[in-house]
Motif scaffolding. Structure first.
Motif, PDB file in Angstrom:
ATOM      1  N   ASP A  89       0.858  -1.182   0.000  1.00  0.00           N
ATOM      2  CA  ASP A  89       0.000   0.000   0.000  1.00  0.00           C
ATOM      3  C   ASP A  89       0.895   1.234   0.000  1.00  0.00           C
ATOM      4  O   ASP A  89       1.208   1.806   1.042  1.00  0.00           O
ATOM      5  CB  ASP A  89      -0.911  -0.017   1.229  1.00  0.00           C
ATOM      6  CG  ASP A  89      -1.967   1.077   1.165  1.00  0.00           C
ATOM      7  OD1 ASP A  89      -1.801   2.019   0.355  1.00  0.00           O
ATOM      8  OD2 ASP A  89      -2.949   1.003   1.916  1.00  0.00           O
ATOM      9  N   GLN A  90       1.333   1.641  -1.185  1.00  0.00           N
ATOM     10  CA  GLN A  90       2.273   2.740  -1.305  1.00  0.00           C
ATOM     11  C   GLN A  90       1.699   4.048  -0.768  1.00  0.00           C
ATOM     12  O   GLN A  90       2.410   4.853  -0.152  1.00  0.00           O
ATOM     13  CB  GLN A  90       2.684   2.918  -2.775  1.00  0.00           C
ATOM     14  CG  GLN A  90       3.405   1.738  -3.376  1.00  0.00           C
ATOM     15  CD  GLN A  90       4.815   1.602  -2.838  1.00  0.00           C
ATOM     16  OE1 GLN A  90       5.369   2.536  -2.273  1.00  0.00           O
ATOM     17  NE2 GLN A  90       5.406   0.425  -2.995  1.00  0.00           N
ATOM     18  N   GLU A  91       0.428   4.278  -0.997  1.00  0.00           N
ATOM     19  CA  GLU A  91      -0.178   5.529  -0.537  1.00  0.00           C
ATOM     20  C   GLU A  91      -0.157   5.620   0.980  1.00  0.00           C
ATOM     21  O   GLU A  91       0.165   6.665   1.558  1.00  0.00           O
ATOM     22  CB  GLU A  91      -1.610   5.642  -1.060  1.00  0.00           C
ATOM     23  CG  GLU A  91      -2.245   6.996  -0.778  1.00  0.00           C
ATOM     24  CD  GLU A  91      -3.589   7.169  -1.457  1.00  0.00           C
ATOM     25  OE1 GLU A  91      -4.248   8.194  -1.200  1.00  0.00           O
ATOM     26  OE2 GLU A  91      -3.988   6.277  -2.227  1.00  0.00           O
ATOM     27  N   THR A 147       0.516  13.284  -8.898  1.00  0.00           N
ATOM     28  CA  THR A 147      -0.517  12.505  -8.226  1.00  0.00           C
ATOM     29  C   THR A 147      -0.184  11.025  -8.298  1.00  0.00           C
ATOM     30  O   THR A 147       0.740  10.606  -9.002  1.00  0.00           O
ATOM     31  CB  THR A 147      -1.878  12.730  -8.896  1.00  0.00           C
ATOM     32  OG1 THR A 147      -1.818  12.198 -10.243  1.00  0.00           O
ATOM     33  CG2 THR A 147      -2.228  14.217  -8.958  1.00  0.00           C
ATOM     34  N   ALA A 148      -0.954  10.211  -7.569  1.00  0.00           N
ATOM     35  CA  ALA A 148      -0.766   8.765  -7.610  1.00  0.00           C
ATOM     36  C   ALA A 148      -0.967   8.241  -9.027  1.00  0.00           C
ATOM     37  O   ALA A 148      -0.254   7.335  -9.479  1.00  0.00           O
ATOM     38  CB  ALA A 148      -1.722   8.084  -6.645  1.00  0.00           C
ATOM     39  N   ALA A 149      -1.930   8.821  -9.740  1.00  0.00           N
ATOM     40  CA  ALA A 149      -2.181   8.411 -11.124  1.00  0.00           C
ATOM     41  C   ALA A 149      -0.990   8.776 -12.019  1.00  0.00           C
ATOM     42  O   ALA A 149      -0.599   7.999 -12.903  1.00  0.00           O
ATOM     43  CB  ALA A 149      -3.451   9.058 -11.649  1.00  0.00           C
ATOM     44  N   ASP A 150      -0.402   9.958 -11.778  1.00  0.00           N
ATOM     45  CA  ASP A 150       0.781  10.368 -12.536  1.00  0.00           C
ATOM     46  C   ASP A 150       1.928   9.384 -12.315  1.00  0.00           C
ATOM     47  O   ASP A 150       2.610   8.980 -13.256  1.00  0.00           O
ATOM     48  CB  ASP A 150       1.240  11.767 -12.100  1.00  0.00           C
ATOM     49  CG  ASP A 150       0.258  12.861 -12.490  1.00  0.00           C
ATOM     50  OD1 ASP A 150      -0.465  12.680 -13.476  1.00  0.00           O
ATOM     51  OD2 ASP A 150       0.245  13.898 -11.785  1.00  0.00           O
ATOM     52  N   ALA A 151       2.137   9.011 -11.042  1.00  0.00           N
ATOM     53  CA  ALA A 151       3.226   8.091 -10.703  1.00  0.00           C
ATOM     54  C   ALA A 151       3.013   6.719 -11.345  1.00  0.00           C
ATOM     55  O   ALA A 151       3.956   6.103 -11.849  1.00  0.00           O
ATOM     56  CB  ALA A 151       3.338   7.956  -9.194  1.00  0.00           C
TER      57      ALA A 151
END
Length: 492
Positions: A161-163, A375-379
């Motif tokens: 769970d990276q976030e 963002t998480a989506a960018d990453a």
């Protein structure tokens, strides 16, 4: 971008040719030895130098340590102060002045690195006091600390769970180092560097920056062009690249380094495959296999996350390629001790399980120097792109993304223009995986006073490869003021 691995950079490469022309330095702004040599630093015996094994080192001959106070907030110069930790190795011959080093990172301890690596700069140390420091936010200089969960964070790989880990890490940084976080960053470090110059008693700053140290030097030259003495920027970083551009360019650089390693390994009778393609596949498959089957090393494990760091580390320098072959071969037979040690060296983990501030400082300084907040989506999107270039790298971890960082960054450190400074020597390596050659060319252009020296060999940073052409060119400039001719190239 990562710090130069000074403890691994041993030995030298054989060179076959070097084309260089030299012209005298202009009088005035580029003269060494213009300071009084007295300064205001109270130097004394070093008592807390730490070696690669995590143990306190006994300082060598001529090694002294000190501190200078600098403003926590440069906007309030008479306000609260923090101390910068310093080290110097006194000149062994007729002294010209001080030569200040930053070894990279951002986040590398200049105090510990100089204590370990001074012998690599012995020729320069014959005429200069070799000086380094822990920049603000690093180790002894109000180092950024981020809790005690770094083992868990760095060992995590895909599927974790990276976030949640990122939020935990950021919260710990804010709790442990909230006071310093708004005041780190390269512009502030450059202002500290000028206070250091004055404290050393030098009218101009003579400087050697490696990797991130090239960025600090460039920002210094932008803010204090008339104070620039003899400047060398080796393994140059282009601060104008975006987060995505940086990741893609470095992935391409490490892909090239792995291929060069594989070709060299086969030429030396390789344990990892019969041809270069087979060697590359062996290494990539090994790291991929750690996702589902980590290797036990005592009470720890070489996980997928740690395996990436372990393989990347020896790719920084050709001198450590043989170590990568031996370590990977051993791990394929179930012994991952060497690889885990390599990962620990990259991450700043000591044998007792504690960490230096290297990675926490890197995060804080990078986030201060950049307004981008992917963002998480960018990453995730970037990670897919990077893995297609270099499957061993994964950019979906905690360290490297500034999402959720508690301090707003800005782009002030991206402005580079040293107009009015003395000539600044920029060295770019054609086979540098971490700071690719194109960054040296673009940084040279941005400086406007830059003089590019091209090194056609492998490795991150050219001077520490031991290449005689590079060393001769740099030594002549720093010791004698001979500026390299335009187009100077050191060919291996």
């Amino acid at each position: 971008m990562k710090k130069p691995l000074a403890t691994l950079l041993v030995g030298a490469v054989v060179l076959t040719a070097c084309g260089t022309g030299q012209t005298p330095a202009p009088a005035g702004d580029n003269q060494a030895g213009t300071g009084t040599g007295t300064g205001t630093v109270a130097w004394s015996k070093c008592t807390d130098l730490v070696g690669p094994d995590g143990k306190v080192m006994t300082p060598g001959p001529g090694v002294e340590c000190g501190r200078i106070p600098v403003p926590l907030d440069h906007a309030e110069p008479d306000g609260e102060k923090i101390d910068l930790a310093l080290i110097r190795v006194k000149a062994t011959g007729d002294r010209l002045g001080s030569l200040v080093f930053n070894f990279g990172g951002p986040g590398a301890s200049g105090v510990d690195t100089m204590a370990q690596a001074a012998s690599a700069f012995a020729k320069l140390g014959s005429r200069y006091d070799l000086v380094s420091f822990d920049p603000r936010g690093v180790e002894r200089s109000s180092g950024v600390r981020c809790g005690g969960q770094l083992d868990k964070i760095f060992a995590a790989g895909q599927g974790a769970d990276q976030e949640a880990l990122a939020k935990e890490f950021v919260a710990a940084c804010e709790q442990d180092s909230g006071k310093i976080l708004p005041h780190v960053g390269t512009v502030n470090a450059a202002k500290d560097l000028d206070l250091l110059r004055a404290a050393l008693g030098d009218r101009q700053l003579n400087y050697f920056g490696l990797s991130y140290g090239t960025h600090l030097g460039s920002v210094y030259a932008t803010h204090f062009p008339k104070n620039v003495g003899r400047f060398v920027l080796d393994g140059a970083f282009d601060p104008k690249v975006t987060f995505e551009e940086r990741a893609v360019i470095q992935a391409t650089g490490f892909d090239h380094a792995l291929r060069a390693f594989a070709e060299d390994c086969v030429a030396q009778s390789c344990e990892l495959g019969a041809d270069a393609a087979a060697v590359e596949k062996t290494v990539e498959d090994f790291v991929e296999g750690l996702k589902t089957k980590p290797i036990k090393v005592g009470e720890r494990e070489l996980t997928y996350g740690l395996g990436q760091y372990a393989v990347i580390t020896p790719l920084y320098a050709k001198q450590s390629w043989q170590l990568l072959e031996q370590a990977t071969a051993a791990a394929l037979n179930g012994n991952a001790t060497i690889l885990l040690t390599l990962a620990d060296a990259y991450l700043g983990r000591r044998p007792d399980g504690t960490y230096t501030t290297a990675m926490s400082s890197l995060m804080a300084i990078n986030c201060a120097d950049n307004a981008e907040r992917p963002t998480a989506a960018d990453a995730a999107r970037l990670n897919e792109r990077v893995e297609k270039i270099f499957p061993i790298l994964s950019f979906d971890g905690v360290i490297g993304s500034c999402a959720g960082w508690p301090v707003k960054g800005d782009d002030a450190a991206k402005r580079i223009d040293a107009t009015g400074s003395a000539p600044i020597v920029v060295i770019g390596g054609k086979g540098d995986p971490a700071t690719p050659y194109q960054w040296s060319t673009t940084l040279t252009e941005q400086l406007r006073t830059g003089v590019l020296v091209t090194y056609e060999g492998e490795g991150h940073g050219a001077y520490l490869t031991g290449d005689a052409c590079v060393m001769r060119t740099v030594d002549a400039y720093v010791l004698e003021g001979k500026v390299p001719a335009k187009g100077t190239t050191c060919a291996v």
